[in-house]
Design a protein around this motif. Structure first.
Motif, PDB file in Angstrom:
ATOM      1  N   GLY A   7      -5.315  -7.821   6.205  1.00 34.65           N
ATOM      2  CA  GLY A   7      -4.117  -8.659   6.068  1.00 34.65           C
ATOM      3  C   GLY A   7      -3.017  -7.850   5.441  1.00 34.65           C
ATOM      4  N   ASN A  33       3.901  -4.129  -9.244  1.00 41.03           N
ATOM      5  CA  ASN A  33       3.874  -4.277  -7.783  1.00 41.03           C
ATOM      6  C   ASN A  33       2.874  -5.302  -7.269  1.00 41.03           C
ATOM      7  OD1 ASN A  33       1.554  -2.717  -8.353  1.00 41.03           O
ATOM      8  ND2 ASN A  33       1.502  -2.051  -6.236  1.00 41.03           N
ATOM      9  N   VAL A  57      -2.660 -22.100  -2.577  1.00 48.12           N
ATOM     10  CA  VAL A  57      -1.725 -21.243  -1.840  1.00 48.12           C
ATOM     11  C   VAL A  57      -0.873 -22.232  -1.046  1.00 48.12           C
ATOM     12  CG1 VAL A  57      -1.437 -19.332  -0.216  1.00 48.12           C
ATOM     13  CG2 VAL A  57      -3.407 -19.385  -1.741  1.00 48.12           C
ATOM     14  N   ASN A  72      -3.627 -18.666   3.081  1.00 44.58           N
ATOM     15  CA  ASN A  72      -4.618 -17.705   3.542  1.00 44.58           C
ATOM     16  C   ASN A  72      -5.973 -18.422   3.499  1.00 44.58           C
ATOM     17  OD1 ASN A  72      -6.505 -15.650   3.692  1.00 44.58           O
ATOM     18  ND2 ASN A  72      -5.605 -14.380   2.103  1.00 44.58           N
ATOM     19  N   TYR A 130       3.084 -16.300   0.426  1.00 46.13           N
ATOM     20  CA  TYR A 130       3.706 -16.300   1.766  1.00 46.13           C
ATOM     21  C   TYR A 130       4.887 -17.263   1.839  1.00 46.13           C
ATOM     22  CZ  TYR A 130      -0.559 -13.806   2.566  1.00 46.13           C
ATOM     23  OH  TYR A 130      -1.556 -12.876   2.472  1.00 46.13           O
ATOM     24  N   SER A 136       5.130  -7.870  -1.692  1.00 50.93           N
ATOM     25  CA  SER A 136       4.139  -7.000  -1.033  1.00 50.93           C
ATOM     26  C   SER A 136       4.254  -7.050   0.486  1.00 50.93           C
ATOM     27  CB  SER A 136       2.724  -7.413  -1.425  1.00 50.93           C
ATOM     28  OG  SER A 136       2.490  -7.087  -2.766  1.00 50.93           O
ATOM     29  N   LYS A 137       4.516  -8.240   1.026  1.00 46.04           N
ATOM     30  CA  LYS A 137       4.633  -8.365   2.487  1.00 46.04           C
ATOM     31  C   LYS A 137       6.081  -8.637   2.873  1.00 46.04           C
ATOM     32  CE  LYS A 137      -0.145  -9.182   2.648  1.00 46.04           C
ATOM     33  NZ  LYS A 137      -1.142 -10.031   2.033  1.00 46.04           N
ATOM     34  N   PHE A 167      -2.411 -15.038   8.652  1.00 43.98           N
ATOM     35  CA  PHE A 167      -3.780 -15.223   9.167  1.00 43.98           C
ATOM     36  C   PHE A 167      -3.904 -16.372  10.162  1.00 43.98           C
ATOM     37  CE2 PHE A 167      -3.920 -13.544   4.857  1.00 43.98           C
ATOM     38  CZ  PHE A 167      -4.579 -12.350   5.093  1.00 43.98           C
TER      39      PHE A 167
HETATM   40  N1  PLP Z   1      -2.256 -13.974  -2.762  1.00 44.78           N
HETATM   41  C1  PLP Z   1      -2.644 -14.194  -1.504  1.00 44.78           C
HETATM   42  C2  PLP Z   1      -2.890 -15.590  -1.057  1.00 44.78           C
HETATM   43  C3  PLP Z   1      -2.843 -13.125  -0.631  1.00 44.78           C
HETATM   44  O1  PLP Z   1      -3.244 -13.370   0.629  1.00 44.78           O
HETATM   45  C4  PLP Z   1      -2.613 -11.809  -1.086  1.00 44.78           C
HETATM   46  C5  PLP Z   1      -2.853 -10.645  -0.217  1.00 44.78           C
HETATM   47  O2  PLP Z   1      -3.413 -10.723   0.840  1.00 44.78           O
HETATM   48  C6  PLP Z   1      -2.205 -11.618  -2.418  1.00 44.78           C
HETATM   49  C7  PLP Z   1      -2.032 -12.720  -3.221  1.00 44.78           C
HETATM   50  C8  PLP Z   1      -1.970 -10.259  -2.972  1.00 44.78           C
HETATM   51  O3  PLP Z   1      -0.686 -10.196  -3.505  1.00 44.78           O
HETATM   52  P1  PLP Z   1      -0.122  -8.908  -4.206  1.00 44.78           P
HETATM   53  O4  PLP Z   1       0.021  -7.846  -3.173  1.00 44.78           O
HETATM   54  O5  PLP Z   1       1.207  -9.352  -4.744  1.00 44.78           O
HETATM   55  O6  PLP Z   1      -1.062  -8.520  -5.291  1.00 44.78           O
END
Ligand code: PLP
Length: 428
Positions: free
Chosen positions: A42, A102, A187, A192, A224, A259-260, A352
């Motif tokens: 992911g 980060n 979430v 996810n 997200y 991050s994304k 996802f």
């Molecule tokens: N929270 C969820 C629901 C995720 O899916 C992810 C990564 O896949 C993260 C947090 C990770 O976040 P970060 O890169 O800010 O640590």
């Protein structure tokens, strides 16, 4: 051969036997192709990361809007202009936001550690001094949330994740009846792996419900929040205001990150909560940190320019990844539609797709895919202790491979789903 689109379970034993034979042949052909594809990750593709390469020429200058030299120590809460930008995006106030390093997952671990060692602002004692601590986990969910709880020795109790968020009746009943239940994961936006979006009504129920533990926490992981795949953009519920209005201002702790959005390995993570919770977190953080990477924060603020700049940037991601999600849906529909052997989500955002195969066949499907050169997330990953009680859930992550590979991998997955289903029905 023409595949009957009659549900497999209502076909005669002879038809199922013929179907099984056909799937074995298709699978042998698939294996002979020697694929090497991966749908487990992911993470953003290289093309998505390239979108943020403007960061590499930034920042211009090193002072932030308040005149602080970002190269130096200090500024534990993060620079003001970036906090303002993300406060607007997350529907909170800048005073309620911390901009950190980060990774938001690190912030989650820190918050749990502080709760464990020091206790909550509204708690009587550190969680680590309780006889037992339990968390409510909507499933399917994010594997790292669950492994983090296991690492603390926190017990888990699962509730269904519905299309409009965690089942609020199930959550309310558990939270009200047991003081060891100290919190839950949510979430809220494009979850996810299901892509569910918590509705305003569900958020309100969670924010206002009666809990046996006075220091119950909703860890509201909005990873997200802005990751839309269509023009129908979900708006996250304003959980901090809802909780505050209900008299539980310290209940939600929100997390997000870039991050994304920019770089998965070099973005900026955020926490948002009541001003008291922010003070509590910074007090503990200050024991081990003098300040975050403010130069990175400044270059992010300059790169986006405004909250609208973040939204515009996300539209560019959408152009790259929406066709990959469409490819997954197309292949699954063409290959599995009507056979009654699988159902899957059609998310309007996030990273996802959640694929449910015939009960008892997820592990077998994943094993078949592995032997044919297609890596899928291990069975049960979306459940605490990797325990999918029905052995049916498979998480598909289509963002990283290129479009042609996504289609090829999904064709292979469909063949494996069909073979596993046929094996099961033929042996019933
Ligand atoms: N929270 C969820 C629901 C995720 O899916 C992810 C990564 O896949 C993260 C947090 C990770 O976040 P970060 O890169 O800010 O640590």
């Amino acid at each position: 051969m023409t595949v009957s689109t009659q549900p497999l379970s209502s076909q005669s034993p002879e038809q199922v036997a013929a179907f099984l034979q056909a799937q074995r042949t298709a699978y042998d052909e698939l294996r002979a192709r020697g694929l090497k594809l991966d749908l487990t990750r992911g993470k953003p593709s290289t093309a998505q990361l390239d979108l943020a390469d403007g960061l590499l020429a930034l920042p211009h200058g090193t002072t932030d809007a308040a005149g602080v030299d970002t190269r130096n120590y200090g500024g534990l809460q993060g620079i003001r202009e970036l906090r303002e930008m993300f406060a607007e995006l997350l529907w909170v106030e800048p005073e309620q936001v911390v901009a950190g390093g980060n990774s938001s997952l690190v912030l989650m671990r820190e918050v749990l550690t502080d709760l464990w060692l020091k206790g909550a602002v509204d708690g009587e004692r550190p969680w680590g001094q309780e006889e037992k601590v339990t968390f409510i986990c909507p499933v399917p969910g994010y594997d790292r949330h669950f492994t983090l709880l296991s690492w603390f020795g926190i017990d888990t109790v699962t509730v269904p994740m519905n299309e409009d968020g965690p089942d609020p009746d199930a959550v309310a009943e558990i939270a009200a009846s047991d003081p060891s239940v100290k919190g839950m994961w949510v979430v809220p936006t494009y979850a996810n792996p299901t892509g569910s979006v918590a509705s305003q009504e569900v958020a309100e129920r969670l924010a206002s419900m009666t809990t046996a533990a006075p220091d119950f926490k909703i860890l509201w992981d909005n990873a997200y929040a802005f990751h839309h795949l269509t023009e129908d953009e979900a708006k996250s519920a304003d959980v901090l205001s809802l909780a505050s209005a209900a008299g539980h201002p310290h209940r939600p702790i929100m997390f997000a990150s870039t991050s994304k959005i920019t770089y998965a390995g070099a973005g900026v993570a955020f926490m948002a909560a009541s001003v008291e919770n922010v003070g509590w977190y910074l007090d503990h953080l200050g024991q081990g940190a003098i300040g975050p990477d403010k130069v990175n924060q400044l270059r992010h603020a300059q790169f986006f320019g405004s909250a609208q700049g973040v939204r515009d940037h996300m539209a560019r991601h959408r152009e790259i990844i929406a066709p990959k999600f469409a490819a997954v849906d197309r292949v699954l529909t063409e290959r599995l539609g009507g056979l009654g052997v699988a159902s899957w989500t059609r998310p309007t955002g996030g990273y996802f797709i959640s694929l449910d195969v015939l009960d008892g066949t997820a592990s077998r499907t994943i094993e078949l895919a592995r032997d044919a050169g297609v890596a899928l997330t291990p069975a049960g990953s979306a459940f605490p202790h990797k325990d999918d009680p029905y052995d049916r859930n498979i998480r598909i992550a289509p963002t990283y491979p290129d479009l042609a590979d996504v289609s090829a991998a999904m064709e292979a997955v469909a063949t494996c789903v069909l073979l596993a289903a046929a094996e099961k029905l033929a042996s019933a």
